[in-house]
Design a protein around this motif. Structure first.
Motif, PDB file in Angstrom:
ATOM      1  N   LYS A   1      17.407  20.350   3.843  1.00 51.76           N
ATOM      2  CA  LYS A   1      18.106  21.693   3.507  1.00 51.76           C
ATOM      3  C   LYS A   1      19.549  21.835   3.668  1.00 51.76           C
ATOM      4  CE  LYS A   1      14.991  24.260   5.473  1.00 51.76           C
ATOM      5  NZ  LYS A   1      14.321  25.708   5.991  1.00 51.76           N
ATOM      6  N   GLY A   2      20.302  20.954   4.261  1.00 55.58           N
ATOM      7  CA  GLY A   2      21.497  20.875   4.607  1.00 55.58           C
ATOM      8  C   GLY A   2      21.716  21.569   5.872  1.00 55.58           C
ATOM      9  N   ILE A   3      21.039  22.137   6.596  1.00 55.78           N
ATOM     10  CA  ILE A   3      21.270  22.786   8.025  1.00 55.78           C
ATOM     11  C   ILE A   3      20.914  21.851   9.175  1.00 55.78           C
ATOM     12  CG2 ILE A   3      21.112  25.067   6.581  1.00 55.78           C
ATOM     13  CD1 ILE A   3      18.096  25.124   8.178  1.00 55.78           C
ATOM     14  N   GLY A   4      20.640  20.643   9.097  1.00 55.68           N
ATOM     15  CA  GLY A   4      20.274  19.845  10.099  1.00 55.68           C
ATOM     16  C   GLY A   4      21.630  19.740  11.002  1.00 55.68           C
ATOM     17  N   ILE A   5      21.507  19.843  12.380  1.00 51.47           N
ATOM     18  CA  ILE A   5      22.691  19.743  13.082  1.00 51.47           C
ATOM     19  C   ILE A   5      22.674  18.364  14.064  1.00 51.47           C
ATOM     20  CG2 ILE A   5      23.642  20.725  15.457  1.00 51.47           C
ATOM     21  CD1 ILE A   5      22.185  23.553  14.845  1.00 51.47           C
ATOM     22  N   GLU A   6      23.588  17.731  13.824  1.00 52.81           N
ATOM     23  CA  GLU A   6      23.729  16.343  14.535  1.00 52.81           C
ATOM     24  C   GLU A   6      23.339  16.270  15.866  1.00 52.81           C
ATOM     25  OE1 GLU A   6      27.031  12.764  15.089  1.00 52.81           O
ATOM     26  OE2 GLU A   6      27.624  14.546  13.900  1.00 52.81           O
ATOM     27  N   GLY A   7      22.415  15.532  16.330  1.00 54.98           N
ATOM     28  CA  GLY A   7      22.046  15.331  17.693  1.00 54.98           C
ATOM     29  C   GLY A   7      20.828  16.530  18.159  1.00 54.98           C
ATOM     30  N   VAL A   8      20.806  17.291  17.260  1.00 52.37           N
ATOM     31  CA  VAL A   8      19.910  18.274  17.526  1.00 52.37           C
ATOM     32  C   VAL A   8      18.565  18.392  16.651  1.00 52.37           C
ATOM     33  CG1 VAL A   8      19.385  20.810  17.749  1.00 52.37           C
ATOM     34  CG2 VAL A   8      21.450  19.976  18.688  1.00 52.37           C
ATOM     35  N   ALA A   9      18.704  18.087  15.200  1.00 55.56           N
ATOM     36  CA  ALA A   9      17.838  18.066  14.314  1.00 55.56           C
ATOM     37  C   ALA A   9      16.823  16.874  14.538  1.00 55.56           C
ATOM     38  CB  ALA A   9      18.522  18.030  12.860  1.00 55.56           C
ATOM     39  N   ASP A  10      15.537  17.213  14.005  1.00 57.23           N
ATOM     40  CA  ASP A  10      14.541  16.021  14.017  1.00 57.23           C
ATOM     41  C   ASP A  10      14.507  15.546  12.536  1.00 57.23           C
ATOM     42  OD1 ASP A  10      13.855  16.296  16.728  1.00 57.23           O
ATOM     43  OD2 ASP A  10      12.312  17.821  16.315  1.00 57.23           O
ATOM     44  N   LEU A  11      14.175  14.377  12.380  1.00 61.06           N
ATOM     45  CA  LEU A  11      14.103  13.755  11.219  1.00 61.06           C
ATOM     46  C   LEU A  11      12.464  13.601  10.893  1.00 61.06           C
ATOM     47  CD1 LEU A  11      14.832  12.662   8.323  1.00 61.06           C
ATOM     48  CD2 LEU A  11      14.931  10.414   9.379  1.00 61.06           C
ATOM     49  N   ASP A  12      11.890  14.428  10.254  1.00 63.58           N
ATOM     50  CA  ASP A  12      10.553  14.654  10.059  1.00 63.58           C
ATOM     51  C   ASP A  12      10.200  13.950   8.614  1.00 63.58           C
ATOM     52  OD1 ASP A  12       9.979  16.272  12.179  1.00 63.58           O
ATOM     53  OD2 ASP A  12      10.690  18.047  11.140  1.00 63.58           O
ATOM     54  N   THR A  13       9.176  12.913   8.598  1.00 64.82           N
ATOM     55  CA  THR A  13       9.085  11.998   7.343  1.00 64.82           C
ATOM     56  C   THR A  13       7.482  12.161   7.169  1.00 64.82           C
ATOM     57  OG1 THR A  13       8.872   9.833   8.434  1.00 64.82           O
ATOM     58  CG2 THR A  13      11.219  10.682   8.018  1.00 64.82           C
TER      59      THR A  13
ATOM     60  N   ASP B   1       0.685  -1.172   0.181  1.00 71.00           N
ATOM     61  CA  ASP B   1      -0.093  -0.007  -0.016  1.00 71.00           C
ATOM     62  C   ASP B   1       0.663   1.297  -0.017  1.00 71.00           C
ATOM     63  OD1 ASP B   1      -2.481   1.150  -0.052  1.00 71.00           O
ATOM     64  OD2 ASP B   1      -2.398   1.513   2.144  1.00 71.00           O
ATOM     65  N   LEU B   2       2.178   1.267   0.246  1.00 76.00           N
ATOM     66  CA  LEU B   2       3.215   2.425   0.208  1.00 76.00           C
ATOM     67  C   LEU B   2       3.459   2.763  -1.366  1.00 76.00           C
ATOM     68  CD1 LEU B   2       4.896   4.280   1.635  1.00 76.00           C
ATOM     69  CD2 LEU B   2       6.725   2.536   1.314  1.00 76.00           C
ATOM     70  N   HIS B   3       3.041   4.135  -1.458  1.00 71.44           N
ATOM     71  CA  HIS B   3       3.073   4.762  -2.822  1.00 71.44           C
ATOM     72  C   HIS B   3       4.329   5.373  -2.587  1.00 71.44           C
ATOM     73  CE1 HIS B   3       3.068   8.327  -5.479  1.00 71.44           C
ATOM     74  NE2 HIS B   3       2.093   7.473  -6.110  1.00 71.44           N
ATOM     75  N   SER B   4       4.892   6.384  -1.835  1.00 67.53           N
ATOM     76  CA  SER B   4       6.049   7.091  -1.512  1.00 67.53           C
ATOM     77  C   SER B   4       6.438   7.669  -0.319  1.00 67.53           C
ATOM     78  CB  SER B   4       5.874   8.287  -2.680  1.00 67.53           C
ATOM     79  OG  SER B   4       4.715   9.036  -2.483  1.00 67.53           O
ATOM     80  N   ILE B   5       7.557   8.050  -0.044  1.00 69.51           N
ATOM     81  CA  ILE B   5       8.006   8.403   1.086  1.00 69.51           C
ATOM     82  C   ILE B   5       8.781   9.680   0.974  1.00 69.51           C
ATOM     83  CG2 ILE B   5       9.778   8.123   3.181  1.00 69.51           C
ATOM     84  CD1 ILE B   5       9.406   4.946   2.341  1.00 69.51           C
ATOM     85  N   TYR B   6       8.698  10.857   1.814  1.00 68.17           N
ATOM     86  CA  TYR B   6       9.090  12.007   1.868  1.00 68.17           C
ATOM     87  C   TYR B   6       9.930  12.593   3.108  1.00 68.17           C
ATOM     88  CZ  TYR B   6       6.167  12.064  -2.052  1.00 68.17           C
ATOM     89  OH  TYR B   6       5.441  11.884  -3.280  1.00 68.17           O
ATOM     90  N   ILE B   7      11.051  13.204   2.758  1.00 65.52           N
ATOM     91  CA  ILE B   7      11.679  13.739   4.237  1.00 65.52           C
ATOM     92  C   ILE B   7      11.500  15.318   3.938  1.00 65.52           C
ATOM     93  CG2 ILE B   7      13.094  11.734   4.880  1.00 65.52           C
ATOM     94  CD1 ILE B   7      15.562  13.471   3.803  1.00 65.52           C
ATOM     95  N   ARG B   8      11.457  16.190   5.273  1.00 61.99           N
ATOM     96  CA  ARG B   8      11.276  17.520   5.195  1.00 61.99           C
ATOM     97  C   ARG B   8      12.116  18.258   6.399  1.00 61.99           C
ATOM     98  NH1 ARG B   8       7.505  19.252   9.164  1.00 61.99           N
ATOM     99  NH2 ARG B   8       6.471  17.520  10.045  1.00 61.99           N
TER     100      ARG B   8
END
Length: 281
Positions: free
Chosen positions: A62-74, A50-57
């Protein structure tokens, strides 16, 4: 005291005023690739055919995610309307996924049906986020089929028309709550909402938008300097959530109530009929 880093940027627009999507696979820090792959595997396992597609936002594509601080929003899109069991199971695995990856502060899994994504007659925050802040990491990319968006009343309305209910839900969740992680999650969630609602109050003056918290706080403060310290606290609580429910409830009852009042003034002027989803212009 929370150290606020002056990071983030306003969305750029083209010559017609449409928001440009600057998310790009090539901007992703390789440190995040393992967790992205794990999320894709999780969605594929749980949703199967049933899966069509997956996205991250968010900050990571955007290349500004800080390691250990950023959330992975999907966001996962299904071919059919997602079943309650699917949604429940997906939300249940979020915490375990986060615990397996120190490079992110949290992982958000969410699922929406394809038809809901492509219903574009009125403003849809999910379609907006896909079009302006996301990249497709699996499956058929729906982004080219979505409408383009401007920083206008329809966008601001989505942030403001739900604000009263969101603050009430946060207060209800915090009342008599002793679960430290749940309190922190609620704090982070509602404070992000408040900071972004602050920008929404001035979108029609600025004709600009961002989901990044610091520039949203700065734009709000230029128009409401007497409330700058309150919005700064909201920003601090969003970055470093606290667990003192008494402090949080007092803040929501005071500054939150003021924000609700300002949102109501905005709605009376721009959306007096209280349409939940305004037409896309």
């Amino acid at each position: 005291m929370t150290t606020i880093k002056e990071i983030g940027s306003l969305c750029l627009t083209d010559s017609d005023g449409y928001i440009i999507n600057h998310a790009d696979w090539n901007k992703i820090n390789p440190i995040f690739l393992a967790v992205i792959n794990d999320v894709v595997h999780t969605y594929r396992t749980l949703l199967q055919d049933d899966l069509h597609s997956i996205y991250i936002r968010g900050s990571i594509p955007k290349g500004i995610g800080i390691e250990g601080v950023a959330d992975l929003d999907t966001i996962a899109v299904t071919k059919h309307k997602p079943k309650k069991q699917q949604v429940k199971r997906i939300k249940e695995v979020e915490q375990a996924l986060t615990q397996n990856h120190d490079c992110v502060d949290g992982i958000e899994l969410s699922v929406f049906g394809k038809e809901d994504i492509l219903n574009t007659t009125s403003f849809s925050i999910i379609s907006f986020i896909l079009q302006t802040h996301s990249i497709c990491v699996f499956g058929e990319d729906l982004i080219p089929r979505l409408p383009r968006y401007k920083a206008n009343e329809a966008l601001a309305n989505d942030h403001l028309i739900h604000l009263q209910g969101q603050i009430k839900n946060a207060c209800d969740d915090l009342q008599d709550n002793s679960d430290r992680e749940d309190i922190k999650d609620c704090c982070k969630w509602i404070m992000k909402i408040i900071v972004r609602a602050g920008l929404a109050l001035v979108i029609t003056k600025e004709n600009t938008y961002t989901r990044d918290l610091y520039p949203a706080y700065k734009r709000f403060s230029e128009y409401f300097p007497d409330k700058e310290s309150d919005m700064r606290r909201a920003l601090e609580y969003a970055i470093t959530p606290i667990i003192d429910t008494n402090v949080l409830l007092l803040f929501l009852n005071e500054f939150g109530t003021w924000m609700i009042s300002e949102a109501d003034k905005w709605l009376q002027f721009y959306n007096p009929t209280r349409e939940l989803n305004m037409k896309i212009v």
